[in-house]
Write an enzyme that holds these catalytic residues in place. Structure first.
Site, PDB file in Angstrom:
ATOM      1  N   ASP A 164       0.886  -1.341   0.101  1.00 26.89           N
ATOM      2  CA  ASP A 164       0.086  -0.098  -0.071  1.00 26.89           C
ATOM      3  C   ASP A 164       0.918   1.336  -0.020  1.00 26.89           C
ATOM      4  O   ASP A 164       1.983   1.279   0.590  1.00 26.89           O
ATOM      5  CB  ASP A 164      -0.893  -0.186   1.021  1.00 26.89           C
TER       6      ASP A 164
ATOM      7  N   ASN B 150     -12.840  -2.872   2.928  1.00 25.10           N
ATOM      8  CA  ASN B 150     -13.660  -1.579   3.333  1.00 25.10           C
ATOM      9  C   ASN B 150     -14.765  -1.503   2.167  1.00 25.10           C
ATOM     10  O   ASN B 150     -14.458  -1.842   1.091  1.00 25.10           O
ATOM     11  CB  ASN B 150     -12.941  -0.460   3.092  1.00 25.10           C
TER      12      ASN B 150
ATOM     13  N   HIS C 298     -10.509  -5.325  -3.169  1.00 27.07           N
ATOM     14  CA  HIS C 298      -9.068  -5.310  -2.677  1.00 27.07           C
ATOM     15  C   HIS C 298      -9.043  -5.778  -1.184  1.00 27.07           C
ATOM     16  O   HIS C 298      -9.906  -5.069  -0.334  1.00 27.07           O
ATOM     17  CB  HIS C 298      -8.066  -4.263  -2.738  1.00 27.07           C
TER      18      HIS C 298
ATOM     19  N   HIS D 297      -6.996  -5.668   2.267  1.00 25.69           N
ATOM     20  CA  HIS D 297      -6.011  -5.194   3.130  1.00 25.69           C
ATOM     21  C   HIS D 297      -5.584  -6.245   3.976  1.00 25.69           C
ATOM     22  O   HIS D 297      -6.162  -7.008   4.706  1.00 25.69           O
ATOM     23  CB  HIS D 297      -6.478  -3.775   3.884  1.00 25.69           C
TER      24      HIS D 297
END
Ligand code: 5GP
Ligand code: ZN
Length: 113
Positions: A30, A86, A99, A101
């Site tokens: 990230d 999210n 995606h 995390h």
């Protein structure tokens, strides 16, 4: 999708710090890490987000979690890490290509912000 940031990263058209790749997923650091380990696991197939995922996407969603678990093992952060989707703007989703995390390497608090 040529205008999708994570499609372009997965295809190597946009630069990133890649950490793992296979036929199904691309994993990269990230750009704004929230912990010592903060990588993003993205499917090579464009899926807009968990909210839009279909039954046919079940396998890749589970696979992304297992890729995260393997990376956590490799990085010796198995004492505590999070895998996070999210979902939607109120949860902070800012890139609309699914995606996962993987965040770890430090103590984390609960509830999350
Ligand atoms: P979201 O907020 O959608 O759950 O997560 C998007 C993540 O992508 C954020 O943590 C953000 O730092 C990361 N990100 C956004 N643009 C880029 C980029 O161009 N390169 C990389 N490596 N990460 C990015
Ligand atoms: Zn995409």
């Amino acid at each position: 999708m040529s205008d999708c940031l994570f499609c372009n990263i997965a295809q190597g058209k946009t630069k990133s710090r890649g950490v793992y790749e296979d036929e199904k997923v691309f994993v990269f650091e990230d750009v704004n890490p929230q912990a010592p380990t903060h990588v993003l696991i993205v499917p090579k197939k464009h899926i807009r987000g968990l909210r839009e995922a279909q039954t046919e996407d079940a396998e890749i969603i589970g696979y992304m979690q297992l890729v995260a678990a393997n990376l956590a093992r490799e990085r010796s952060i198995e004492d505590g890490y999070r895998t996070v989707f999210n979902v939607g703007p109120l949860a902070g989703q800012s890139v609309f290509h699914l995606h996962l995390h993987l965040i770890g390497g430090r103590r984390m608090t609960w509830p999350p912000g």
